[in-house]
Design an enzyme around this catalytic site. Structure first.
Site, PDB file in Angstrom:
ATOM      1  N   LYS A   1      18.648   2.326 -21.438  1.00  0.00           N
ATOM      2  CA  LYS A   1      18.767   3.694 -21.936  1.00  0.00           C
ATOM      3  C   LYS A   1      19.710   3.648 -23.131  1.00  0.00           C
ATOM      4  CE  LYS A   1      19.465   8.453 -20.479  1.00  0.00           C
ATOM      5  NZ  LYS A   1      20.093   8.931 -21.698  1.00  0.00           N
TER       6      LYS A   1
ATOM      7  N   GLU B   1      14.141   5.692 -29.746  1.00  0.00           N
ATOM      8  CA  GLU B   1      15.522   6.145 -29.897  1.00  0.00           C
ATOM      9  C   GLU B   1      16.156   5.284 -30.985  1.00  0.00           C
ATOM     10  OE1 GLU B   1      16.829   8.503 -27.617  1.00  0.00           O
ATOM     11  OE2 GLU B   1      18.987   8.246 -27.756  1.00  0.00           O
TER      12      GLU B   1
HETATM   13  P1  AMP Z   1      19.059  12.605 -21.198  1.00  0.00           P
HETATM   14  O1  AMP Z   1      19.191  13.027 -22.634  1.00  0.00           O
HETATM   15  O2  AMP Z   1      20.338  12.162 -20.570  1.00  0.00           O
HETATM   16  O3  AMP Z   1      18.259  13.586 -20.382  1.00  0.00           O
HETATM   17  O4  AMP Z   1      18.161  11.277 -21.203  1.00  0.00           O
HETATM   18  C1  AMP Z   1      16.895  11.216 -21.772  1.00  0.00           C
HETATM   19  C2  AMP Z   1      17.002  10.689 -23.179  1.00  0.00           C
HETATM   20  O5  AMP Z   1      17.339   9.313 -23.186  1.00  0.00           O
HETATM   21  C3  AMP Z   1      15.690  10.711 -23.926  1.00  0.00           C
HETATM   22  O6  AMP Z   1      15.414  11.972 -24.447  1.00  0.00           O
HETATM   23  C4  AMP Z   1      15.928   9.690 -25.018  1.00  0.00           C
HETATM   24  O7  AMP Z   1      16.519  10.334 -26.124  1.00  0.00           O
HETATM   25  C5  AMP Z   1      16.942   8.757 -24.424  1.00  0.00           C
HETATM   26  N1  AMP Z   1      16.457   7.374 -24.199  1.00  0.00           N
HETATM   27  C6  AMP Z   1      17.188   6.273 -24.445  1.00  0.00           C
HETATM   28  N2  AMP Z   1      16.524   5.169 -24.128  1.00  0.00           N
HETATM   29  C7  AMP Z   1      15.317   5.557 -23.659  1.00  0.00           C
HETATM   30  C8  AMP Z   1      14.188   4.842 -23.154  1.00  0.00           C
HETATM   31  N3  AMP Z   1      14.155   3.517 -23.048  1.00  0.00           N
HETATM   32  N4  AMP Z   1      13.113   5.586 -22.761  1.00  0.00           N
HETATM   33  C9  AMP Z   1      13.139   6.946 -22.851  1.00  0.00           C
HETATM   34  N5  AMP Z   1      14.178   7.653 -23.306  1.00  0.00           N
HETATM   35  C10 AMP Z   1      15.268   6.971 -23.705  1.00  0.00           C
END
Ligand code: AMP
Length: 548
Positions: free
Chosen positions: A246, A295
């Site tokens: 992530k 990202e």
């Molecule tokens: P959150 O913003 O905490 O809800 O986490 C989701 C966000 O993590 C997504 O909207 C992306 O911007 C980010 N993200 C980072 N790495 C990834 C990945 N490998 N797959 C999908 N989303 C990712």
């Protein structure tokens, strides 16, 4: 449809509070509308003017609107503002002002829905030096022909705030009801097209038209989102899962046809101009026409930088050249939504991934596919070690669901909580970290005694390890092989995802995914966490349904 009829419909909706009644009222209006009127009605009734994918903006601020209202009503701008303050609503203020005015004017050109929309499109298209003046004239013209009730809704639409409480879900259900379509099909078409107006037009044609929707290049699609969850739950439910790091940066959606491309942010704003180097990198990564999802993160000295520095870059559209030197931006691509004319969102992730790997040559985010908890946990640790935010777990068979925060993407992040703990020992680092301490034994206190609780080896930058080494090197009290023991002088704030009962350490607890957060030089050893409070935390955690 005349704009007065639309306004009456809005007035009726404004008086309703029940969702089902609203759906009923809207669904009864839709069948009689022409193919031109349908999309406009649907957007207007949600208080929107343009499709959600569109970058078009009316570009009318409240000031310009108040000025136009004043002109049409024959009063000063101050009076308009005062009226708004009294009514608490621009729409009602315009309505009242026009009502006074219409007692003296008899001539109105009748407004209809399509004409209003075209006028608004013209206003949005007015750019450049003289545009504010042109916009003002256009708004005056529109309001000048409006009946008081029309004025109420026209003004609110121009501010894109209709205040009649009709949400996207209700309109979607109304479309399904009006044209006897399956609500899931309507939703699916919405996901691909990102414009309920167009969806309504297709629903009127029939189910095949809804079924056959395709994503269009340069019409950004809403991003799929993630929920919080846990590794064991995901494995239990799905067996083999896909794990990716992530990345903590900014989400992007990159659209490319030939050499022409645009990049959109999570809010679907066009950010192409802000990121020339990322654009160049992505353009060079594939020869195909694609929409890819990823990202972009900022890297400095080989480690990811905090999210904020990427955000600043997104915002700083000037000084772009200067900004490129400061920090390096690296895209990580993890999905593909469109390939050479084909819409891919309904394919399972595993197939999309295969296509992605087939056509994009660089920047693909590594993926580990496994049903083994140990393997996934190792990947999680590796992600944290490398300075990333955590892990994304994805269901292999899942489609890409635009705009959905479903259970097919699960995010795993540490630090539900942190503890302040004393550093009582360490082990020398390895490789390029061989000259500093690399992992630390940390302890809580229990009735004056220090009780070891965990080892902490992740979350440190090289600079932090060097700083910690300097702070501790003179406090070593014993050495044994690679291990050293310290006189307790330093407090770490340590993040963790879960407290576990464990026989390993004397206190009976261990931390899951411990991670260094920072040095607490403002805290003395006597102020560290007590075993008793850790027991309390464990109890609280056991009583709460979700720990990660
Ligand atoms: P959150 O913003 O905490 O809800 O986490 C989701 C966000 O993590 C997504 O909207 C992306 O911007 C980010 N993200 C980072 N790495 C990834 C990945 N490998 N797959 C999908 N989303 C990712």
């Amino acid at each position: 449809m005349l704009f007065i009829e639309f306004s009456r419909c809005c007035e009726r909706l404004e008086g309703l509070s029940g969702r089902l009644e609203m759906i009923d009222v809207i669904s009864r209006e839709l069948p009689a509308l022409s193919a031109d009127e349908l999309p406009i009605f649907v957007r207007f009734v949600m208080g929107r003017i343009f499709p959600d994918w569109s970058q078009a903006q009316l570009g009318i601020g409240p000031n310009l609107l108040y000025e136009a209202i004043g002109y049409v009503a024959g009063v000063k701008k101050d009076e308009v503002v005062e009226k708004i303050n009294v009514t608490g609503d621009v729409g009602k203020a315009v309505e009242e002002l026009l009502a006074i005015k219409s007692q003296t004017t008899f001539f109105h050109e009748e407004l209809d829905l399509v004409r209003v929309y075209h006028e608004l499109m013209t206003i949005a298209a007015q750019e450049g030096k003289k545009s504010q003046r042109e916009k003002l004239l256009s708004v005056r013209r529109l309001l000048g022909n409006a009946h008081p009730l029309e004025g109420r809704y026209l003004a609110r639409i121009m501010l894109e705030e209709l205040r009649i409480g009709v949400g996207e879900g209700s309109v979607r259900d109304a479309i399904a009801k009006a044209f006897n379509a399956d609500a899931a099909l309507v939703e699916h078409a919405m996901q691909a097209l990102n414009d309920l107006g167009e969806v309504a037009r297709l629903a009127k044609i029939g189910p095949e038209a809804l079924q056959e929707v395709h994503i269009t290049l340069f019409h950004p699609v809403r991003m799929m989102l993630a929920q919080a969850g846990t590794i064991p739950d995901m494995i239990k439910e799905h067996g083999e899962i896909a794990a990716e790091y992530k990345y903590d940066g900014s989400r992007f959606q990159f659209h490319k046809r030939g050499n022409w491309c645009r990049m959109y942010s999570r809010r679907l704003e066009d950010v192409t101009g802000a990121l020339p180097d990322v654009i160049q990198q992505l353009l060079g990564a594939t020869d195909h026409d694609v929409i890819i999802d990823g990202e972009v993160i900022a890297i400095k000295d080989g480690r990811p930088m905090p999210f904020q520095s990427v955000l600043r870059r997104f915002r700083r559209r000037h000084d772009v050249a200067g900004a490129s030197v400061e920090i390096k931006l690296v895209p990580h691509v993890f999905d593909i939504l469109y390939l050479d004319g084909e819409t891919l969102i309904d394919l399972p992730l595993s197939e999309r991934r295969r296509k992605l790997e087939g056509v994009v040559n660089f920047f693909i985010a590594p993926q580990v596919v496994s049903a083994d908890q140990t393997v996934i946990e190792q990947t999680y640790r590796a992600a944290l070690d490398a300075g990333h935010e955590g892990l994304m777990l994805k269901v292999h068979s899942s489609p890409y669901s635009p705009g959905q925060r479903g259970k097919n993407w699960i995010k795993i992040k540490p630090e539900v909580d942190t503890l302040d703990l004393a550093v009582i020992g360490a082990e020398w680092g390895e490789g390029k970290r061989a000259h500093v301490f690399g992992s630390f034994l940390v302890a809580c206190q229990d009735q004056g005694k220090l009780i070891p609780l965990s080892r902490v080896a992740t979350g440190f930058s090289d600079e932090q390890l060097a700083e910690v080494y300097d702070l501790l090197k003179d406090s070593v009290t014993a050495k044994s092989g690679k291990e050293v023991t310290f006189e307790p002088v330093l407090v770490f704030e340590v993040g963790y995802s879960e407290l576990q009962v464990s026989p390993t350490y004397q206190g009976g607890f261990a931390l899951r995914f411990p991670r260094f957060v920072r040095i607490r030089d403002d805290k003395g050893i006597s102020e560290i966490e007590t075993l008793e409070s850790i027991r309390d935390r464990y109890q609280r955690q056991a009583n709460s349904p979700q720990v990660q």
